[in-house]
Design an enzyme around this catalytic site. Structure first.
Site, PDB file in Angstrom:
ATOM      1  N   TYR A  32     -84.326  58.789   1.999  1.00 59.52           N
ATOM      2  CA  TYR A  32     -84.729  59.992   1.078  1.00 59.52           C
ATOM      3  C   TYR A  32     -86.411  59.390   1.520  1.00 59.52           C
ATOM      4  CZ  TYR A  32     -79.520  60.973   0.825  1.00 59.52           C
ATOM      5  OH  TYR A  32     -78.830  61.708   1.129  1.00 59.52           O
TER       6      TYR A  32
ATOM      7  N   GLU B 257     -73.003  59.758  -2.478  1.00 63.57           N
ATOM      8  CA  GLU B 257     -73.257  58.585  -1.412  1.00 63.57           C
ATOM      9  C   GLU B 257     -72.336  57.070  -2.603  1.00 63.57           C
ATOM     10  OE1 GLU B 257     -76.758  59.844   1.312  1.00 63.57           O
ATOM     11  OE2 GLU B 257     -75.709  61.244   1.420  1.00 63.57           O
TER      12      GLU B 257
ATOM     13  N   TYR C   3     -62.168  61.315   9.559  1.00 67.62           N
ATOM     14  CA  TYR C   3     -62.960  60.308  11.030  1.00 67.62           C
ATOM     15  C   TYR C   3     -63.583  59.565  10.991  1.00 67.62           C
ATOM     16  CZ  TYR C   3     -66.770  62.734   8.550  1.00 67.62           C
ATOM     17  OH  TYR C   3     -67.833  63.370   7.880  1.00 67.62           O
TER      18      TYR C   3
ATOM     19  N   TYR D 286     -65.905  60.987  15.422  1.00 69.43           N
ATOM     20  CA  TYR D 286     -64.624  61.027  15.696  1.00 69.43           C
ATOM     21  C   TYR D 286     -63.121  61.099  15.223  1.00 69.43           C
ATOM     22  CZ  TYR D 286     -66.233  60.767  20.046  1.00 69.43           C
ATOM     23  OH  TYR D 286     -67.384  61.147  21.017  1.00 69.43           O
ATOM     24  N   SER D 287     -62.208  62.196  15.389  1.00 76.90           N
ATOM     25  CA  SER D 287     -61.253  62.214  13.345  1.00 76.90           C
ATOM     26  C   SER D 287     -60.622  61.114  14.575  1.00 76.90           C
ATOM     27  CB  SER D 287     -61.220  63.622  14.634  1.00 76.90           C
ATOM     28  OG  SER D 287     -62.226  64.722  13.587  1.00 76.90           O
TER      29      SER D 287
ATOM     30  N   GLY E 251     -60.066  69.879  19.883  1.00 73.58           N
ATOM     31  CA  GLY E 251     -60.001  69.855  18.241  1.00 73.58           C
ATOM     32  C   GLY E 251     -58.487  70.308  17.854  1.00 73.58           C
TER      33      GLY E 251
ATOM     34  N   PRO F 292     -57.744  66.170  15.171  1.00 68.50           N
ATOM     35  CA  PRO F 292     -57.008  65.995  13.456  1.00 68.50           C
ATOM     36  C   PRO F 292     -56.318  66.904  13.351  1.00 68.50           C
ATOM     37  CG  PRO F 292     -58.825  67.218  13.755  1.00 68.50           C
ATOM     38  CD  PRO F 292     -58.811  67.022  15.543  1.00 68.50           C
TER      39      PRO F 292
ATOM     40  N   PHE G 160     -66.025  71.297  12.270  1.00 70.66           N
ATOM     41  CA  PHE G 160     -66.879  71.801  12.803  1.00 70.66           C
ATOM     42  C   PHE G 160     -67.305  69.958  13.974  1.00 70.66           C
ATOM     43  CE2 PHE G 160     -68.529  75.181  10.739  1.00 70.66           C
ATOM     44  CZ  PHE G 160     -68.569  75.601  11.357  1.00 70.66           C
TER      45      PHE G 160
ATOM     46  N   PRO H  33     -72.725  69.294  13.604  1.00 70.97           N
ATOM     47  CA  PRO H  33     -73.050  70.028  12.425  1.00 70.97           C
ATOM     48  C   PRO H  33     -72.550  70.744  12.128  1.00 70.97           C
ATOM     49  CG  PRO H  33     -75.103  69.051  13.796  1.00 70.97           C
ATOM     50  CD  PRO H  33     -73.732  69.731  14.723  1.00 70.97           C
TER      51      PRO H  33
END
Ligand code: FAD
Length: 407
Positions: free
Chosen positions: A95, A137, A190, A208-209, A280, A283, A398, A401
């Site tokens: 950060y 996080e 994912y 990767y889902s 798509g 998922p 998505f 990003p």
């Protein structure tokens, strides 16, 4: 805690961010990778080159600035980004590096307009925003490592099976090399692959889902080959997976993450509508497989759009499920069907067609989940809104990003 003067300065820069946000974040990434090339091991280079990452970061910074005195308003966005950060292995020590380069980029792009007061206010605000991310996080890291079968960082998995699902899409079944338990996940989440690709410097991380229902034995991912053409190079990791990864090979992956989820432990009778374009469907297949096993009382409408049958992955699987489970209805849309293809709709999905297959009662009461190329998702979102579907019943993911579907 920020003082009132700082809050006012930050808010006064929101219009500037709207105009220069992407230029600032583009410059930020250039400066970041020049001063810290080791971070190229974490960030997706293609997303930087295409400007997708700068756009996503600019939106996040813009949202944070606009809500600087009430960051809790953007907690869902913070959590969504934090899931990705946890999956990629972003740590608190990253950060200050990001902060330093962001301030330099603001100064660089805005020049004299970025007065000392503005830069100091942004330094203070960045500290508050960074602390919010680090806190969220830290909880995610702790929870992921502590859950049964969970782990920290990247763990080796053996590819026990590789199946071709269509001309461009293959599935990989992954079992832990250490033979120990694997972490549970929710359908829609994912995993992240860390690939070391022959002939290339840096590691490459891609999400990767998970494409099958949660189970205690394996994870499955289903990957589309991003072939190159005259205008763009072939995708690094998808081609590596298709061409260089075989049964018996080992992949490094981080534990499941993501907030695009359908939780079968939450009791519901509401219908579910799953809509996917191209790859798509990963998922939504996981959700479909889970729903028929865990919530068979829920009606499911599975809508899939592909270019034509040659690109249609897992077609027989969905057909079998729909035949075996009367609560499941499946529709196939082909953009340009091949001779002999059968489908329920030709061309793109639009409001009129969606209305023709979704009874008014379903549109009113169902939970909607969709994923696919961005223009596809824009159309679906618009159609659902026009059809009166409430915002809290609309969920989407998505495969890049996060951006905006509103434009
Ligand atoms: P990259 O090397 O990352 O390139 C991406 C694209 O950019 C390619 O089309 C490439 O041609 C283009 N490109 C690269 N460089 C340039 C340039 N200089 N100019 C213009 N264009 C350029 N994918 C799946 O297949 N299945 C999934 O289940 C899946 N799930 C996902 C889940 C999430 C949450 C996310 C965020 C993404 C998911 N993805 C999935 C997408 C996946 O993470 C990768 O982005 C995808 O596999 C492409 O990676 P790549 O390394 O092959 O391509």
């Amino acid at each position: 805690m920020l003082n009132q003067a700082t809050i006012e300065i930050i808010k006064s820069t929101v219009p500037v961010l709207e105009v220069h946000g992407t230029a600032i974040t583009k410059r930020f990434y250039e400066m970041l990778f020049t001063s810290h090339p080791e971070l190229l091991n974490i960030f997706n280079h293609a997303n930087q080159r295409q400007g997708k990452q700068s756009g996503a970061l600019a939106n996040a910074v813009y949202a944070a600035a606009a809500n600087i005195d009430q960051l809790e308003n953007i907690l869902p966005v913070v959590k969504q980004i934090a899931h990705k950060h946890r999956a990629l292995g972003i740590k608190p020590e990253h950060y200050p590096i990001v902060g330093e380069n962001l301030l330099k980029a603001i100064k660089d792009v805005l020049g004299d307009a970025a007065t000392d007061d503005i830069i100091n206010a942004w330094a203070d605000a960045y500290g508050v925003i960074a602390d919010a991310f680090i806190g969220v996080e830290a909880d995610m890291y702790a929870q992921t490592a502590a859950q049964p079968g969970g782990w920290d960082g990247f763990r080796k998995f053996v590819v026990t099976r590789k199946d071709q699902e269509s001309s461009a899409i293959s599935s990989f079944y992954l079992k832990p090399a250490d033979g120990q338990a694997i972490a549970a996940f929710l359908p829609g989440q994912y995993i992240t692959v860390r690939a070391t690709v022959k002939g290339r410097t840096n590691t490459h991380l891609r999400h990767y889902s998970l494409s099958d229902a949660p189970n205690s034995d394996y994870y499955r991912i289903t990957v589309k080959r991003e072939a190159g053409n005259d205008a763009q190079p072939a995708g690094v990791v998808s081609n590596y997976l298709h061409d260089q990864v075989h049964e018996g090979d080992v992949l490094e992956i981080s534990a499941p993450a993501g907030d695009f989820t359908l939780d079968p432990a939450v009791p519901s009778q509401a219908p579910v509508v799953l809509i996917s374009g191209g790859v798509g469907l990963t998922p939504t297949i996981s959700m479909l497989n889970t729903l028929v096993g865990k919530q068979p009382e829920r009606p499911v409408t599975f809508i899939h759009a592909a270019i034509h049958s040659g690109f249609h992955a897992l077609r027989d699987h969905v057909k079998d499920i729909a035949e075996q489970h009367p609560q499941v209805t499946s529709y196939v849309c082909y953009e340009s069907p091949l001779a002999g293809d059968t489908c329920d709709h030709t061309g793109y999905i639009d409001l009129q067609w969606l209305q023709s297959v979704l009874p008014e009662e379903t549109a009113r009461t169902a939970d909607f989940y969709f994923c696919g190329p961005t223009p596809f998702m824009k159309t679906v979102l618009q159609a659902l809104k026009q059809n009166g579907v409430a915002a809290d019943r609309i969920h989407y993911e998505f495969f890049g990003p996060a951006g905006s579907l509103e434009a």
